[in-house]
Design a protein around this motif. Structure first.
Motif, mmCIF file in Angstrom:
data_model
loop_
_atom_site.group_PDB
_atom_site.id
_atom_site.type_symbol
_atom_site.label_atom_id
_atom_site.label_comp_id
_atom_site.label_asym_id
_atom_site.label_seq_id
_atom_site.Cartn_x
_atom_site.Cartn_y
_atom_site.Cartn_z
ATOM 1 N N UNK A 74 54.953 38.595 69.720
ATOM 2 C CA UNK A 74 56.003 39.038 68.789
ATOM 3 C C UNK A 74 56.741 40.243 69.367
ATOM 4 N N UNK A 91 49.719 40.798 68.166
ATOM 5 C CA UNK A 91 49.996 39.722 67.211
ATOM 6 C C UNK A 91 48.981 39.704 66.066
ATOM 7 N N UNK A 102 53.995 43.912 52.664
ATOM 8 C CA UNK A 102 54.319 43.025 51.554
ATOM 9 C C UNK A 102 53.763 43.573 50.244
ATOM 10 N N UNK B 40 55.286 36.057 53.298
ATOM 11 C CA UNK B 40 54.567 37.262 53.722
ATOM 12 C C UNK B 40 55.505 38.480 53.679
ATOM 13 N N UNK B 41 56.455 38.453 52.738
ATOM 14 C CA UNK B 41 57.387 39.570 52.607
ATOM 15 C C UNK B 41 58.500 39.559 53.637
ATOM 16 N N UNK B 42 58.554 38.523 54.460
ATOM 17 C CA UNK B 42 59.592 38.444 55.494
ATOM 18 C C UNK B 42 60.645 37.414 55.087
ATOM 19 N N UNK B 74 49.112 35.755 64.614
ATOM 20 C CA UNK B 74 49.348 36.536 63.392
ATOM 21 C C UNK B 74 49.011 35.696 62.166
ATOM 22 N N UNK B 78 46.561 36.427 59.096
ATOM 23 C CA UNK B 78 47.062 36.458 57.718
ATOM 24 C C UNK B 78 46.218 35.539 56.840
ATOM 25 N N UNK B 94 58.071 34.920 64.545
ATOM 26 C CA UNK B 94 57.935 36.049 63.628
ATOM 27 C C UNK B 94 58.863 37.211 63.983
ATOM 28 N N UNK B 95 59.103 37.396 65.265
ATOM 29 C CA UNK B 95 59.984 38.501 65.677
ATOM 30 C C UNK B 95 61.353 38.366 65.006
ATOM 31 N N UNK B 96 61.837 37.126 64.918
ATOM 32 C CA UNK B 96 63.136 36.900 64.274
ATOM 33 C C UNK B 96 63.091 37.340 62.813
ATOM 34 N N UNK B 98 60.919 39.385 61.300
ATOM 35 C CA UNK B 98 60.684 40.827 61.178
ATOM 36 C C UNK B 98 62.002 41.573 61.401
ATOM 37 N N UNK B 99 62.715 41.168 62.436
ATOM 38 C CA UNK B 99 64.018 41.764 62.762
ATOM 39 C C UNK B 99 64.995 41.605 61.588
ATOM 40 N N UNK B 102 63.946 43.645 58.452
ATOM 41 C CA UNK B 102 64.194 45.079 58.614
ATOM 42 C C UNK B 102 65.670 45.402 58.395
ATOM 43 N N UNK B 105 66.755 45.062 54.762
ATOM 44 C CA UNK B 105 66.331 46.226 53.990
ATOM 45 C C UNK B 105 67.214 47.430 54.274
#
Lengths: 310, 310
Positions: A74, A91, A102, B40-42, B74, B78, B94-96, B98-99, B102, B105
């Motif tokens: 990641x 990761x 979250x 997961x909040x993303x 990850x 989880x 996941x990087x996408x 998370x980016x 962020x 927000x």
């Protein structure tokens, strides 16, 4: 019940000893959260995670933090998307931060989330964040105020320190259970952690210093400085920057208000008298936690210094 | 300039053909965001990501989504922390998310974030979310209203469908550039995507249907149904549930208000007359995108149907 005030790697290693001596369910860790920060929009609690991963047997023992054999897929993509990458999150490690973030967004407290993580990871000791409120350790440098992790990780503490600020500490409240644990503890052990930015941060939360002062249990600290330098990290540099003596004596001075016994390394045996001159009984022992045996022996010595025998 | 209305996998494969024929900088993709959801909040934008990964050459061609050779470290953690894991997100993927999360927000729009991702990934065509406002496709089932991804991924569309709702669509505005792109396009191609929950969602954003109706460029659609069934996904089930004919004729009816030409598969040649009876000229060709050659040939046929030659 035994309380351990904890920073990161040194504390986690010390706890690997304590958990071999004291029944796990009798241990309460009060963890520094001054290093907590947002990375990539995720809430990272470095010291809580180091303690949890260590007690869960997941930690990368070599580096002292993160998950053993973790990968960085990641992170690599985040870098490709233009993110700074000086704070590397593996990761597996990321799952913890995604989970925590979250739940924080859903309104859960850091304490409740930490308790949930502890249960999922099958960790025995309770782990209490020092506070559920934000307290951020910042370092005053010639270039301005920067977050501790930026000083510590990005700049590898090669920056002139002019001061330390605990942003938010004045209005922070101790997390639920913190004050009660200190009051009820048979002993309060201060792990060999940074006295300024690990233990000092915990002490900056209103109410905790006073509770330690009034605690009926013995308060015993282990010096993180051996021969004038820490095993890891910038404790000596920060102490010197704040015009403190960067030795076990200087560490003793940080805690003298409430300290009952100071434990220092055998290499610093010549400092024992100066510690005792401060009015604090001093125990000299081997504090270098090179293996499990050494960790357990140190824990036993510290608990004995607190008048406890297991 | 060529506009392509796009859902997920079918649209991404169609775009692999279009980008071989039309200069990349002349292509504008308008992507369905009705599948967007929080995991997961993303913030995950499944169709935008499928299109981006495909055009960036990163996609897992076999499954049609996600990043090729991705790992799931990850996700595994989880799951260990008690999370549902029916929506699998790879570590690179996941990087996408998370980016994106962020930046959302921080107040950036989905359009601006998508444009940034496009540039970082070196993608030629512009990609516009249909809207920067939340529109969530929900499926009415006997057990209540569930998010489309829950219906699609968790239940693998084995649930009785009583209706489809685009929650938020009434007040959503087309993302910046969407209406202008449709107005200025030489041709608007409707990819072989689900007419209800991919293209239908785009059409539900106020202003887009009317812009298509008034567009000066030709509007050409490719039927995602071949022999009464989609290559992938629940298009036929959803259409039947909504009392539509689950054939290329039924798809034509979805678009007839603004459609200039319908492209159907050679297996459905017998339906061409029924399509033309609706007043829509029909082109019969091989629409099965089994390899790059087939994708390029389909794109060329569709563009020719729009009166364009490259």
């Amino acid at each position: 019940m035994i309380v351990v005030l904890a920073g990161g790697v040194g504390a986690a290693r010390f706890l690997q000893g304590v958990t071999q001596v004291v029944p796990q369910e009798e241990i309460v860790v009060i963890a520094n959260t001054g290093d907590d920060s947002q990375f990539y929009g995720l809430h990272v609690s470095p010291d809580i995670d180091i303690v949890m991963y260590t007690l869960a047997g997941l930690v990368d023992e070599k580096q002292g933090w993160g998950v053993r054999n973790d990968t960085y897929h990641t992170m690599q993509r985040l870098s490709a998307l233009g993110h700074e990458n000086w704070f590397q999150l593996g990761d597996q490690d990321l799952a913890t931060h995604i989970h925590r973030t979250q739940l924080l967004h859903q309104g859960e407290t850091l304490s409740a989330i930490t308790e949930g993580l502890r249960q999922h990871m099958g960790i025995g000791p309770r782990i209490l964040p020092m506070s559920d409120d934000s307290v951020e350790t910042h370092i005053q440098t010639p270039a301005g105020l920067i977050h501790f992790e930026e000083y510590f990780v990005k700049h590898r503490f090669n920056v002139e320190v002019q001061g330390v600020e605990f942003v938010g500490s004045k209005t922070a409240r101790p997390a639920p259970g913190v004050i009660d644990a200190i009051k009820q503890a048979e002993a309060i052990l201060i792990a060999p952690s940074n006295p300024i930015v690990s233990i000092g941060t915990i002490l900056a939360v209103p109410g905790i210093h006073d509770a330690l002062h009034e605690a009926s249990g013995m308060v015993v600290a282990v010096s993180p400085l051996v021969g004038g330098a820490p095993i890891k990290g910038p404790a000596d540099r920060l102490m010197r920057a704040l015009h403190m003596e960067a030795t076990a004596v200087g560490v003793t001075r940080c805690y003298r208000d409430f300290l009952d016994v100071m434990v220092i390394d055998q290499q610093d045996a010549h400092l024992a008298e100066q510690v005792e001159d401060l009015g604090i009984p001093c125990v000299v022992t081997d504090t270098i936690m090179r293996d499990q045996q050494a960790k357990t022996a140190l824990a036993r010595t510290v608990l004995e210094a607190a008048g406890l025998r297991y």
